[in-house]
Design an enzyme around this catalytic site. Structure first.
Site, PDB file in Angstrom:
ATOM      1  N   PRO A  88     -23.428  14.932  36.186  1.00 58.26           N
ATOM      2  CA  PRO A  88     -23.050  13.627  35.611  1.00 58.26           C
ATOM      3  C   PRO A  88     -22.958  12.535  36.673  1.00 58.26           C
ATOM      4  O   PRO A  88     -22.958  11.354  36.343  1.00 58.26           O
ATOM      5  CB  PRO A  88     -21.659  13.894  35.005  1.00 58.26           C
ATOM      6  CG  PRO A  88     -21.529  15.362  34.903  1.00 58.26           C
ATOM      7  CD  PRO A  88     -22.415  15.959  35.944  1.00 58.26           C
ATOM      8  N   GLU A 115     -16.855  23.497  37.382  1.00 59.97           N
ATOM      9  CA  GLU A 115     -16.508  22.103  37.722  1.00 59.97           C
ATOM     10  C   GLU A 115     -17.557  21.456  38.601  1.00 59.97           C
ATOM     11  O   GLU A 115     -17.529  20.249  38.832  1.00 59.97           O
ATOM     12  CB  GLU A 115     -15.149  22.040  38.424  1.00 59.97           C
ATOM     13  CG  GLU A 115     -14.012  22.687  37.652  1.00 59.97           C
ATOM     14  CD  GLU A 115     -13.947  22.233  36.202  1.00 59.97           C
ATOM     15  OE1 GLU A 115     -13.899  21.015  35.980  1.00 59.97           O
ATOM     16  OE2 GLU A 115     -13.951  23.100  35.305  1.00 59.97           O
ATOM     17  N   ARG A 153     -44.818  16.510  28.921  1.00 66.21           N
ATOM     18  CA  ARG A 153     -45.609  15.812  27.906  1.00 66.21           C
ATOM     19  C   ARG A 153     -46.365  14.607  28.466  1.00 66.21           C
ATOM     20  O   ARG A 153     -47.229  14.039  27.791  1.00 66.21           O
ATOM     21  CB  ARG A 153     -44.744  15.415  26.709  1.00 66.21           C
ATOM     22  CG  ARG A 153     -43.630  14.463  27.016  1.00 66.21           C
ATOM     23  CD  ARG A 153     -42.705  14.328  25.836  1.00 66.21           C
ATOM     24  NE  ARG A 153     -43.377  13.758  24.663  1.00 66.21           N
ATOM     25  CZ  ARG A 153     -43.843  12.521  24.601  1.00 66.21           C
ATOM     26  NH1 ARG A 153     -43.735  11.713  25.628  1.00 66.21           N
ATOM     27  NH2 ARG A 153     -44.427  12.085  23.500  1.00 66.21           N
ATOM     28  N   ASP A 168     -46.558   6.207  22.997  1.00 68.83           N
ATOM     29  CA  ASP A 168     -45.212   6.509  22.542  1.00 68.83           C
ATOM     30  C   ASP A 168     -44.181   5.445  22.904  1.00 68.83           C
ATOM     31  O   ASP A 168     -44.443   4.584  23.730  1.00 68.83           O
ATOM     32  CB  ASP A 168     -44.744   7.843  23.136  1.00 68.83           C
ATOM     33  CG  ASP A 168     -45.200   9.008  22.274  1.00 68.83           C
ATOM     34  OD1 ASP A 168     -45.536   8.769  21.104  1.00 68.83           O
ATOM     35  OD2 ASP A 168     -45.202  10.130  22.785  1.00 68.83           O
TER      36      ASP A 168
HETATM   37  N1  4GX Z   1     -26.502  15.403  32.979  1.00 66.01           N
HETATM   38  N2  4GX Z   1     -23.176  18.687  33.381  1.00 66.01           N
HETATM   39  C1  4GX Z   1     -23.488  20.117  35.358  1.00 66.01           C
HETATM   40  C2  4GX Z   1     -21.552  21.187  36.405  1.00 66.01           C
HETATM   41  C3  4GX Z   1     -21.741  20.378  37.628  1.00 66.01           C
HETATM   42  C4  4GX Z   1     -20.894  19.310  37.973  1.00 66.01           C
HETATM   43  C5  4GX Z   1     -21.118  18.627  39.145  1.00 66.01           C
HETATM   44  C6  4GX Z   1     -22.984  20.026  39.546  1.00 66.01           C
HETATM   45  C7  4GX Z   1     -22.150  19.006  39.942  1.00 66.01           C
HETATM   46  C8  4GX Z   1     -24.862  16.865  33.049  1.00 66.01           C
HETATM   47  C9  4GX Z   1     -25.290  15.624  32.514  1.00 66.01           C
HETATM   48  C10 4GX Z   1     -23.547  17.490  32.806  1.00 66.01           C
HETATM   49  C11 4GX Z   1     -21.791  19.127  33.266  1.00 66.01           C
HETATM   50  C12 4GX Z   1     -24.057  19.634  34.053  1.00 66.01           C
HETATM   51  C13 4GX Z   1     -21.255  19.611  34.593  1.00 66.01           C
HETATM   52  N3  4GX Z   1     -22.779  20.707  38.420  1.00 66.01           N
HETATM   53  N4  4GX Z   1     -25.849  17.319  33.798  1.00 66.01           N
HETATM   54  N5  4GX Z   1     -22.110  20.615  35.177  1.00 66.01           N
HETATM   55  N6  4GX Z   1     -24.600  14.812  31.716  1.00 66.01           N
HETATM   56  O1  4GX Z   1     -22.768  16.920  32.094  1.00 66.01           O
HETATM   57  O2  4GX Z   1     -26.845  16.429  33.768  1.00 66.01           O
END
Ligand code: 4GX
Length: 255
Positions: A88, A115, A153, A168
């Site tokens: 995120p 986490e 795609r 698209d």
């Molecule tokens: N877009 N998540 C990853 C665990 C995490 C946290 C910090 C690495 C660093 C998300 C998103 C997403 C939740 C995937 C936390 N890994 N990933 N996860 N939105 O929410 O890509």
């Protein structure tokens, strides 16, 4: 295009590889795709991939050793690949980023769980941090699938319909025009007559107008950040005049 996914749930990708456009692209050798189990690179006798955070607190952190091992193994298989962490905290993925990533050619997608991952992995092993949007998932796997599909795609020959990807949504900064198929009349709702007329020039005009007006009504933010061409400006002016006339006739005091 080569994708290597690093995950503790490689089985999640089995049906993803086996269906639709990804399956087709694999069959045509337009892409290669592998999911590597991070747990295979665990260094302790319990094959642990997570551990408690230094400093205390809730939740677990992905241990650095298995991730480092998995990333090194993936890099060995594809030397020039760039490494992406789904998080995120990353830059928000969009169609322009999909095009940029497609041009890189080889990607290693690292799916975190818990986490997050130990900060030293982010520092030393990750080239790009990418988020698919401002919401919280429980792992990077779905985000990796989103990115793989959006890139795949774009590869010529994977879609089936010749140049469909270029027509698209977003390819020219506008939303897609409205679509209709049989029956002509569905529950008292008629298909616009122009689409049945066979006049290709007029159909193209109608579709452009549909694209512009749908973008204005549904995603005005897209329209604001787009450079409009003469035809698009003319369409907006025409509707502007039409709405102005409506207001003048029915609500003369609104002037
Ligand atoms: N877009 N998540 C990853 C665990 C995490 C946290 C910090 C690495 C660093 C998300 C998103 C997403 C939740 C995937 C936390 N890994 N990933 N996860 N939105 O929410 O890509």
């Amino acid at each position: 295009m080569k994708f290597t996914v690093l995950t503790i749930f490689p089985e999640m990708f089995e049906s993803f590889w086996a269906h639709g456009i990804i399956r087709r692209a694999l069959d045509l050798n337009k892409i290669s795709a592998t999911a590597i189990n991070i747990r295979d690179y665990a260094t302790d006798r319990h094959q642990m991939t997570d551990d408690r955070p230094f400093g205390g607190g809730n939740g677990m952190v992905m241990k650095p050793e298995p991730l480092a091992g998995a990333i090194r193994a993936a890099k060995q298989r594809q030397g020039t690949a760039k490494t992406v962490l789904l998080t995120p905290q990353g830059a928000t993925f969009d169609q322009n980023m999909a095009r940029d990533l497609a041009s890189i050619g080889e990607l290693i997608l690292v799916c975190g769980r818990y986490e997050g991952v130990d900060e030293r992995i982010c520092q030393e092993f990750i080239d790009y941090e990418i988020s698919i949007g401002d919401y919280v998932l429980t792992g990077g796997e779905l985000a990796a699938m989103v990115i793989i599909e959006a890139i795949t795609r774009l590869i010529p020959g994977t879609l089936g319909g010749e140049d469909s990807a270029e027509k698209d949504s977003f390819s020219d900064g506008l939303l897609e025009h409205a679509h209709y198929t049989r029956p002509r009349n569905f529950e008292d709702q008629e298909t616009p007559a122009v689409l049945l007329s066979g006049h290709h020039r007029e159909i193209e005009l109608w579709r452009t107008e549909s694209s512009v007006m749908r973008t204005l009504l549904k995603r005005p933010d897209l329209l604001r950040s787009k450079e409009l061409n003469d035809q698009e400006v003319e369409i907006l002016k025409k509707w502007y005049r039409e709405i102005k006339n409506l207001l003048n006739i029915e609500h003369p005091e609104s002037e």
